[in-house]
Design a protein around this motif. Sequence first.
Motif, PDB file in Angstrom:
ATOM      1  N   SER C 133       0.846  -1.203   0.000  1.00 52.58           N
ATOM      2  CA  SER C 133       0.000   0.000   0.000  1.00 52.58           C
ATOM      3  C   SER C 133       0.873   1.242   0.000  1.00 52.58           C
ATOM      4  O   SER C 133       1.941   1.256   0.615  1.00 52.58           O
ATOM      5  N   SER C 134       0.421   2.280  -0.651  1.00 53.09           N
ATOM      6  CA  SER C 134       1.240   3.492  -0.669  1.00 53.09           C
ATOM      7  C   SER C 134       0.734   4.567   0.285  1.00 53.09           C
ATOM      8  O   SER C 134       1.486   5.447   0.673  1.00 53.09           O
ATOM      9  N   ASP C 135      -0.544   4.495   0.671  1.00 54.90           N
ATOM     10  CA  ASP C 135      -1.086   5.579   1.502  1.00 54.90           C
ATOM     11  C   ASP C 135      -1.468   5.111   2.907  1.00 54.90           C
ATOM     12  O   ASP C 135      -2.172   4.111   3.072  1.00 54.90           O
ATOM     13  N   LEU C 136      -1.040   5.886   3.886  1.00 55.31           N
ATOM     14  CA  LEU C 136      -1.506   5.721   5.266  1.00 55.31           C
ATOM     15  C   LEU C 136      -2.513   6.833   5.528  1.00 55.31           C
ATOM     16  O   LEU C 136      -2.156   8.007   5.495  1.00 55.31           O
ATOM     17  N   LYS C 137      -3.744   6.438   5.750  1.00 56.53           N
ATOM     18  CA  LYS C 137      -4.753   7.471   5.984  1.00 56.53           C
ATOM     19  C   LYS C 137      -5.094   7.527   7.464  1.00 56.53           C
ATOM     20  O   LYS C 137      -5.419   6.522   8.083  1.00 56.53           O
ATOM     21  N   ILE C 138      -5.047   8.746   7.994  1.00 56.16           N
ATOM     22  CA  ILE C 138      -5.312   8.961   9.408  1.00 56.16           C
ATOM     23  C   ILE C 138      -6.551   9.825   9.550  1.00 56.16           C
ATOM     24  O   ILE C 138      -6.564  10.992   9.163  1.00 56.16           O
ATOM     25  N   TRP C 139      -7.605   9.207  10.063  1.00 51.92           N
ATOM     26  CA  TRP C 139      -8.729  10.013  10.503  1.00 51.92           C
ATOM     27  C   TRP C 139      -8.726   9.946  12.021  1.00 51.92           C
ATOM     28  O   TRP C 139      -8.764   8.874  12.613  1.00 51.92           O
ATOM     29  N   LEU C 140      -8.685  11.113  12.631  1.00 51.54           N
ATOM     30  CA  LEU C 140      -8.594  11.196  14.077  1.00 51.54           C
ATOM     31  C   LEU C 140      -9.945  11.511  14.680  1.00 51.54           C
ATOM     32  O   LEU C 140     -10.586  12.487  14.291  1.00 51.54           O
ATOM     33  N   ALA C 141     -10.366  10.716  15.641  1.00 54.87           N
ATOM     34  CA  ALA C 141     -11.593  11.014  16.382  1.00 54.87           C
ATOM     35  C   ALA C 141     -11.314  11.974  17.537  1.00 54.87           C
ATOM     36  O   ALA C 141     -12.227  12.397  18.235  1.00 54.87           O
ATOM     37  N   ASP C 142     -10.076  12.344  17.722  1.00 50.07           N
ATOM     38  CA  ASP C 142      -9.671  13.153  18.877  1.00 50.07           C
ATOM     39  C   ASP C 142     -10.442  14.458  18.999  1.00 50.07           C
ATOM     40  O   ASP C 142     -10.636  15.169  18.013  1.00 50.07           O
ATOM     41  N   LEU C 159      -0.331  16.826  18.884  1.00 53.63           N
ATOM     42  CA  LEU C 159      -0.694  16.185  17.624  1.00 53.63           C
ATOM     43  C   LEU C 159       0.419  16.356  16.593  1.00 53.63           C
ATOM     44  O   LEU C 159       0.796  15.402  15.883  1.00 53.63           O
ATOM     45  N   ALA C 160       0.939  17.561  16.506  1.00 50.18           N
ATOM     46  CA  ALA C 160       2.022  17.830  15.556  1.00 50.18           C
ATOM     47  C   ALA C 160       3.222  16.948  15.858  1.00 50.18           C
ATOM     48  O   ALA C 160       3.854  16.393  14.945  1.00 50.18           O
ATOM     49  N   ASP C 161       3.517  16.794  17.129  1.00 47.51           N
ATOM     50  CA  ASP C 161       4.642  15.955  17.520  1.00 47.51           C
ATOM     51  C   ASP C 161       4.387  14.492  17.160  1.00 47.51           C
ATOM     52  O   ASP C 161       5.263  13.822  16.600  1.00 47.51           O
ATOM     53  N   SER C 162       3.208  14.008  17.453  1.00 49.70           N
ATOM     54  CA  SER C 162       2.878  12.614  17.151  1.00 49.70           C
ATOM     55  C   SER C 162       2.937  12.353  15.649  1.00 49.70           C
ATOM     56  O   SER C 162       3.489  11.340  15.189  1.00 49.70           O
ATOM     57  N   GLU C 179      -6.995  13.249   7.357  1.00 48.38           N
ATOM     58  CA  GLU C 179      -8.384  13.626   7.131  1.00 48.38           C
ATOM     59  C   GLU C 179      -8.834  14.619   8.186  1.00 48.38           C
ATOM     60  O   GLU C 179      -8.358  14.603   9.311  1.00 48.38           O
ATOM     61  N   TYR C 180      -9.767  15.478   7.820  1.00 48.12           N
ATOM     62  CA  TYR C 180     -10.362  16.379   8.814  1.00 48.12           C
ATOM     63  C   TYR C 180     -11.851  16.071   8.909  1.00 48.12           C
ATOM     64  O   TYR C 180     -12.431  15.467   8.023  1.00 48.12           O
ATOM     65  N   THR C 190     -12.987  19.362  17.901  1.00 41.82           N
ATOM     66  CA  THR C 190     -12.315  18.258  17.225  1.00 41.82           C
ATOM     67  C   THR C 190     -10.909  18.741  16.891  1.00 41.82           C
ATOM     68  O   THR C 190     -10.743  19.895  16.493  1.00 41.82           O
ATOM     69  N   ASP C 191      -9.930  17.876  17.064  1.00 38.69           N
ATOM     70  CA  ASP C 191      -8.550  18.361  16.917  1.00 38.69           C
ATOM     71  C   ASP C 191      -8.142  18.645  15.470  1.00 38.69           C
ATOM     72  O   ASP C 191      -7.251  19.454  15.237  1.00 38.69           O
ATOM     73  N   VAL C 192      -8.787  17.973  14.514  1.00 42.52           N
ATOM     74  CA  VAL C 192      -8.560  18.316  13.102  1.00 42.52           C
ATOM     75  C   VAL C 192      -9.938  18.556  12.483  1.00 42.52           C
ATOM     76  O   VAL C 192     -10.486  17.693  11.805  1.00 42.52           O
ATOM     77  N   PRO C 193     -10.488  19.745  12.700  1.00 36.68           N
ATOM     78  CA  PRO C 193     -11.889  19.976  12.337  1.00 36.68           C
ATOM     79  C   PRO C 193     -12.107  20.522  10.934  1.00 36.68           C
ATOM     80  O   PRO C 193     -13.237  20.499  10.461  1.00 36.68           O
TER      81      PRO C 193
END
Lengths: 388, 388, 388, 388
Positions: C133-142, C159-162, C179-180, C190-193
């Motif tokens: 796979s080429s893409d890691l998709k991160i949707w954060l519920a944070d 979040l930036a550090d992580s 993702e936002y 939401t942390d990425v709204p």
Amino acid sequence: MTDFSSITGLLAEQAIELPSWAFGNSGTRFRVFPQAGVPRDPFEKITDAAKVNELTGLAPTVALHIPWDKVDDYGKLREHAEGLGVGLGTINSNTFQDQAYKLGSLASSDAAVRRQAIDHHFECIDIMNRTGSSDLKIWLADGTNYPGQDDMRARQDRLADSLGQIYARIGDSQRLVLEYKFFEPAFYHTDVPDWGTSYAQVAALGEKAFVCLDTGHHAPGTNIEFIVMQLLRLGKLGSFDFNSRFYADDDLIVGAADPFQLFRILVEVVRGGGYGKDSGVAFMLDQCHNIEKKIPGQIRSVLNVQEMTARALLIDRDALGAAQQAGDVLGANDVLMDAFYTDVRPALAEWRESRGLPANPMRAYAESGYQAKIEAERVGGDQAGWGA
Amino acid sequence: MTDFSSITGLLAEQAIELPSWAFGNSGTRFRVFPQAGVPRDPFEKITDAAKVNELTGLAPTVALHIPWDKVDDYGKLREHAEGLGVGLGTINSNTFQDQAYKLGSLASSDAAVRRQAIDHHFECIDIMNRTGSSDLKIWLADGTNYPGQDDMRARQDRLADSLGQIYARIGDSQRLVLEYKFFEPAFYHTDVPDWGTSYAQVAALGEKAFVCLDTGHHAPGTNIEFIVMQLLRLGKLGSFDFNSRFYADDDLIVGAADPFQLFRILVEVVRGGGYGKDSGVAFMLDQCHNIEKKIPGQIRSVLNVQEMTARALLIDRDALGAAQQAGDVLGANDVLMDAFYTDVRPALAEWRESRGLPANPMRAYAESGYQAKIEAERVGGDQAGWGA
Amino acid sequence: MTDFSSITGLLAEQAIELPSWAFGNSGTRFRVFPQAGVPRDPFEKITDAAKVNELTGLAPTVALHIPWDKVDDYGKLREHAEGLGVGLGTINSNTFQDQAYKLGSLASSDAAVRRQAIDHHFECIDIMNRTGSSDLKIWLADGTNYPGQDDMRARQDRLADSLGQIYARIGDSQRLVLEYKFFEPAFYHTDVPDWGTSYAQVAALGEKAFVCLDTGHHAPGTNIEFIVMQLLRLGKLGSFDFNSRFYADDDLIVGAADPFQLFRILVEVVRGGGYGKDSGVAFMLDQCHNIEKKIPGQIRSVLNVQEMTARALLIDRDALGAAQQAGDVLGANDVLMDAFYTDVRPALAEWRESRGLPANPMRAYAESGYQAKIEAERVGGDQAGWGA
Amino acid sequence: MTDFSSITGLLAEQAIELPSWAFGNSGTRFRVFPQAGVPRDPFEKITDAAKVNELTGLAPTVALHIPWDKVDDYGKLREHAEGLGVGLGTINSNTFQDQAYKLGSLASSDAAVRRQAIDHHFECIDIMNRTGSSDLKIWLADGTNYPGQDDMRARQDRLADSLGQIYARIGDSQRLVLEYKFFEPAFYHTDVPDWGTSYAQVAALGEKAFVCLDTGHHAPGTNIEFIVMQLLRLGKLGSFDFNSRFYADDDLIVGAADPFQLFRILVEVVRGGGYGKDSGVAFMLDQCHNIEKKIPGQIRSVLNVQEMTARALLIDRDALGAAQQAGDVLGANDVLMDAFYTDVRPALAEWRESRGLPANPMRAYAESGYQAKIEAERVGGDQAGWGA
């Protein structure tokens, strides 16, 4: 909770810029209801603004709007202001009332229109140089009403180019501040509709370009204090246009529609270093007193900001941090709410009096006779409004 | 899907009333951009409206707005209209532009203001009697901007009383139609903000009182076709004010913002018996062509309604019902979408020609020279707008 | 309008990634209605996804969700997929279902929780290396539910550090896509709204980090195609999660709620170079078929995207550009609408047949007997869902 | 402002019903985070609810949800409650968790499903007869996800028929209360989406049918206090489900998201005769404590309602009426805000102590050891939640 005496120093730093146009007539597309006593020229607007500052100690500067506040001699206007104890502040450009701007200004597909709009900003910078203003604020009405009407991408590129030309004229001690707005007067797309777009544009310009956050310019449900936090974190929050809203850009008195939201915004301002003399964040009002009297409307507004600032400063940050770190959801929320529910009005009244200000500025204005005086004196002439 | 030939009879019944004010200048609170060729009086507005009907066969009547369309001799205005092949339709009252209405009209706390507003409606009924109009349409701007500004309950009771006085004057073959609106120009509360309030008020009045549904007057996300269904079910849908919106009451061309929503609305209209000559439901436009040309804007609008009506009529109701009864979610949706995705334009063009109308009314207008003619002729005088 | 034959080459480039989880059970907080025939493991999910590709030729890859799609042997899963003519695509991480993530994951104030969440992403990258796979998709519920619950600014910094730690593990030919989402499952902040936050975060990471735009993750009224345009302009649009919505994140079939919006989005994709093999923009679905059957739900979805892409490609760009440049508001809009109202289904059916695909994939599926087969065979075992 | 001593009599009448389900686990579609100490059966739920009442004196009854709270012997449950000083209140039906209700319940197109749903309500009425409950509350999840999925009009007629059958069983001293909800779990249309629909349905049923207003069930921007006013005016406000929201039906602690809105709602309740023992308006909570502890979450909630009620009662109604009658926009607003900004907490604490209650119920709970006790004791068994 923090003791009131420990925040008075910070409260003393509070300065809220008043918009000259708040003293003129305003309304909706359905009707502008003129009011008695409204100023007929920029000098009278500044006189009214100075009255607000006299009674509150909170409003040391007045923002001008060009061309509404064009005068022959800005030195004279400045003297007039300084004679009344206030200064001239931000210069606001206007790119929405000339017939040429029907389909846009800085983003227009017509090179001649863009030229006109850019030149208008050069004129604004010239005025800044004469008034001593440090901020050029650009709110763009640019957008389209129908899908396909224009090419959004090309408009964005043209906007970047236009802003670049304006930015090149900004002096070393001046700033360009770009406002965003969700919609209106454009109804399909707006060229600077959100903080992300404003941020991307000003980041491309350089260090003297910032974002202006108008509290009434967001989609329903938007967490505005999050944007405040983010822009402060990114070092790009230039200024606030304060007002409040229930629906769209209602331009009501700040704090009137959702006082708790205003509190949360100020909590983030304080948290993120956006408060106080050296913060680089300008507090301004941008409101329309369509049906209420204008001067007490402005007094009420600056008091609302002050009262909420006091509550934000009163938060017990240690207790808050401890509860947050412990994952104590209700406990952390309680610390915040404790400050919000504190009635700061008596302490502020006392403190105001200790500084030679009236305990109750609203009552002081009502009893001052000023309103009756301007209503009697300002007869004849053309009342100021958005059109002139 | 139903065969096109089977729906032409129903299509021939379509009649969409044009608003006289759509031909005058309009805009936002920021700016009204005047356009060349705009009518200077009600006679010229009707001339323009008749042009729309001439090219489309869809717009046999024109709604008037009082006082904007006041004339000395309504018989003469009626003759003018009839000479051009159109009739005078709904009379719209105005309770938002007199200085007296600053804090409300029919719901005002000031008895003298209520009297003035009621009398204005009496005048409108007098005009109806002269123009032969059957519908009195009331859109109320009444509301407040700040919590506490007035007593909402008392306002609602006063509104009921005022409407009762007006209703008592409505003739046996006339109707009172009460519009609702989510917000604007009032920004805290609106006295008739939703269909429920309009329904409760007209139900209390009697059998000649109905609700007017303006498609742009709802909260974000509202399922408008549900309201259409419900009002038809309750026997209280009097008329539509068609337009479209992305944000607030944008008053864009109907179908421009969300064509699928317009389709769904018309599906419910047809389903619920709201379509056709004897339905008792009036189709009207209520739009603002702020930046686009007005006459082609109106032509585009009535064509949009016609095209969507054709799609709604084409639905295979048997197949739809069968899939619904079977609980076939995707199958039922597919039947609906099949009609929506059908390109009805060629069949409509052909049918139009068969009735002696231009196949492409937009092009026919562009080629007619009418626009150039009015722009050349209508010079001088005061252009019509919302203010006059 | 452009001729259909001229767009078939571009249509042949279309590839839409299916989410493995769309084939499992899903629902709302009120109820998950299980369906007969639902897969019990990742292999069966891929079998179903391959059926969608077999009938449409549009869905050559399947996205996996970790841990829902964890298997002992990813080589075997890959072989299984390739044997059915599809590949494994994006790896989606999960930071919302472990009890540890109750108050957040990558943005948590608890260092151990952040460590766990970061390690989970390392595991995802390991899986990517095995699946190709080429893409890691991160949707954060944070996010948080109550004002004051946590410090938004500190969360953003954490979040930036992580993200920085995760990004450091991303391979040279891999990408991190963030993702936002406007809200849910967090109800205060939401942390990425919004796209601005996602953009600011990925811009800070570097050239292999991009934004994922889920079409259901915006505030009411948001002009999504504007964001598409802006992200393409900034070079940071990594992928789409397609679905549709009337209210919140409804996760309905793409194009079902507002087909015109989907069209406008695809118009901007094409305009901005986001379409086609080398665009770098991945098209994915992210939907929940709560009450409709899952496989035909996916077929309907990819067909909706294809049909709208065809319409977007058919736009007469020359005519559009000319009308835009001329300031012809109605003319430019007409060019766009002409493409939208064109019924592309017959031409697509024909073209599909010419490529050995069924003219009507929905009907082909219904007649294939596949649904009856899986419903009969997949009895016993634990049906796949969000929990496992 | 009114003196606090003059409102204590009214405050003593306050009674807020707690929902049994608030003490069980709840969450979002993404995850239910179980909490330690959560009840395993209806008896334990009532024990927890009684603790809230013990510490606040505000929560004398508990609402039950059927089938979640089904027990073999309701007499025993009632004795258990009464032994702890509380009573059993409203019976809530459930028409969303049986597999049969996938496409609806009382409005379903399947007669057998409607029968099942009607019979379920008959069972609820039987339980009411045994528990002595007076209110049957119906919240319907009925609706559709896709346009065309079912016939909205037929559903509305079937709903009316089903409600009629249920209403016929309601006893002379019982009431049927119909809740409305904007959306969720249905995503295209909801069968009872707004107060107008609920009002039309209950008005058709008769004098024992009322509307339930859940404060989280409205479109963005809806003026909820206007609906409160209108329903009180129409004599049809039966009860409140209190909670708060930033976005959708977030079910947060009442007053947490917008305390000023809660204040305005209570102002209209008091104004319209909806407050106090004989008002006929029931105050209930309907919340989800997804991440915060449940018992203190409920304590915080009833305190929020009490504090805002106190503020609403403190309004100087004479001054308010005078300012309203005078058209003094700012003055009238000031009277309202004066009450809102008053810190009623010290006076309430004192008054609470005078009645033998803890001054600070939140702290009293924290210090009571109750939480530790239930966390230690309630080990094993199945924790209560929405599913059981």
